[in-house]
Design an enzyme around this catalytic site. Structure first.
Site, PDB file in Angstrom:
ATOM      1  CG  ASN A 156      -1.734   1.225   1.409  1.00 30.54           C
ATOM      2  OD1 ASN A 156      -1.783   2.067   0.498  1.00 30.54           O
ATOM      3  ND2 ASN A 156      -2.395   1.361   2.548  1.00 30.54           N
TER       4      ASN A 156
ATOM      5  CE  LYS B 178      -0.049   3.139   4.874  1.00 28.65           C
ATOM      6  NZ  LYS B 178       0.113   3.224   6.317  1.00 28.65           N
TER       7      LYS B 178
ATOM      8  CG  HIS C 119      -5.743   1.771   5.344  1.00 24.25           C
ATOM      9  ND1 HIS C 119      -5.307   2.701   6.258  1.00 24.25           N
ATOM     10  CD2 HIS C 119      -4.703   0.933   5.138  1.00 24.25           C
ATOM     11  CE1 HIS C 119      -4.047   2.427   6.579  1.00 24.25           C
ATOM     12  NE2 HIS C 119      -3.661   1.357   5.911  1.00 24.25           N
TER      13      HIS C 119
ATOM     14  CD  GLU D 169      -2.811   5.395   6.887  1.00 25.49           C
ATOM     15  OE1 GLU D 169      -2.783   5.494   5.655  1.00 25.49           O
ATOM     16  OE2 GLU D 169      -1.879   4.871   7.539  1.00 25.49           O
TER      17      GLU D 169
ATOM     18  CD  GLU E 257      -3.129  -2.462   7.442  1.00 20.33           C
ATOM     19  OE1 GLU E 257      -1.963  -2.554   7.074  1.00 20.33           O
ATOM     20  OE2 GLU E 257      -3.875  -1.531   7.106  1.00 20.33           O
TER      21      GLU E 257
ATOM     22  N   GLY F 267       2.854   2.412  10.766  1.00 20.04           N
ATOM     23  CA  GLY F 267       3.792   3.523  10.594  1.00 20.04           C
ATOM     24  C   GLY F 267       4.525   3.924  11.864  1.00 20.04           C
TER      25      GLY F 267
ATOM     26  CB  SER G  35       5.697  -1.715  11.861  1.00 15.19           C
ATOM     27  OG  SER G  35       5.283  -0.382  12.123  1.00 15.19           O
TER      28      SER G  35
END
Ligand code: 13P
Length: 259
Positions: free
Chosen positions: A11, A13, A101, A103, A173, A179, A219
């Site tokens: 991904n 992003k 996701h 985010e 996730e 991150g 990560s």
């Protein structure tokens, strides 16, 4: 070992313009071997503006990766400024689309209902949804991780048929691991991915639960991929930061060669 084929997804992003995207995909193409492609499904999810360029390179050079997107709208067309319809992606040979996701949920306010609409729209356009779920640190510390993730899975799959779920990918996730350089321990990641599979078993049946592929994300790096991937209920990885460097992403794809 299950007979589910591992699936490693990158991904990107909001990284790489279309020229940088072409470079990254070309670098990757020099690294991916025939054995890699036989052993592992590989998907890459560039930003929308890169997809056409990446598609052209992937097709011309026959690079063994499937094209993915990070998001889409659920309606076929209409007054939705800034949005992209699933059919627009399908026309570019996109075959995997991430839905839900964290985010998108946290920054852009996507609800479980919106995520479910997307999952259904992606399937209706003959693409494969990667349904993402995961808990916050507060939820984990309050012992609510399984409840949160199970609820996201149930809501995301509402109205989806068993045979469609069997072909899908679900990405666990944990938000606190994205991150941050913090990875869930292989045992915790396994426990959570098993809880996702158990939820699918409860909602559907054994056949569906045993077929659906579950990724861990948060990560994932070349160093921790082999141990995460060796867990019985982890069938793949959804990789953020480490997929932006071709060599790191390839080392994750080639996790089975480590050790
Ligand atoms: P990182 O690998 O950078 O933690 O990102 C994970 C992720 O969100 C992939 O979708």
């Amino acid at each position: 070992m299950s007979d589910r084929k591992p699936i490693i997804s990158g991904n990107w992003k909001m990284h790489n313009n279309h020229l940088e995207a072409i470079q990254l995909v070309q670098q990757l193409s020099y690294l991916i071997t025939k054995d890699d492609a036989k052993a592992v499904d590989i998907t890459i999810h560039p930003p929308f503006t890169d997809i056409r360029s990446v598609q052209t390179v992937v097709d011309a050079d026959k690079i063994p990766v499937s094209l993915g997107a990070q998001h889409c709208h659920w309606e076929e067309k209409g007054a939705f400024t800034g949005e992209i319809a699933p059919a627009m992606l399908a026309k570019l040979n996109v075959s995997f689309v991430i839905a839900g996701h964290s985010e998108r949920r946290q920054i852009f306010g996507e609800t479980d209902e919106m995520v479910n609409n997307k999952v259904k729209a992606i399937l209706a356009n003959e693409m494969t949804p990667i349904l993402a779920c995961g808990e916050t640190l507060e939820e984990r510390e309050a012992d609510e991780a399984v409840a949160k993730v199970s609820a996201q899975v149930a809501a995301g799959l509402a109205g989806v048929k068993a045979e469609q779920v069997a072909e899908m990918v679900i990405a666990y996730e944990p938000i606190w691991a994205i991150g941050t350089g913090k990875t869930a321990s292989p045992e915790d990641a396994q426990e959570m991915c098993k809880s996702v599979r158990d939820k699918v078993r409860e909602l559907y049946n054994d056949k569906t639960a045993d077929a659906v592929r579950i990724q861990y994300g948060g990560s994932v790096k070349p160093g921790n991929a082999p141990e995460l991937m060796s867990q019985p209920d982890i069938d793949g990885a959804l990789v953020g930061g480490a997929c932006l460097a071709a060599d790191d992403f390839h080392r994750i794809i080639a996790f089975r060669d480590a050790g």
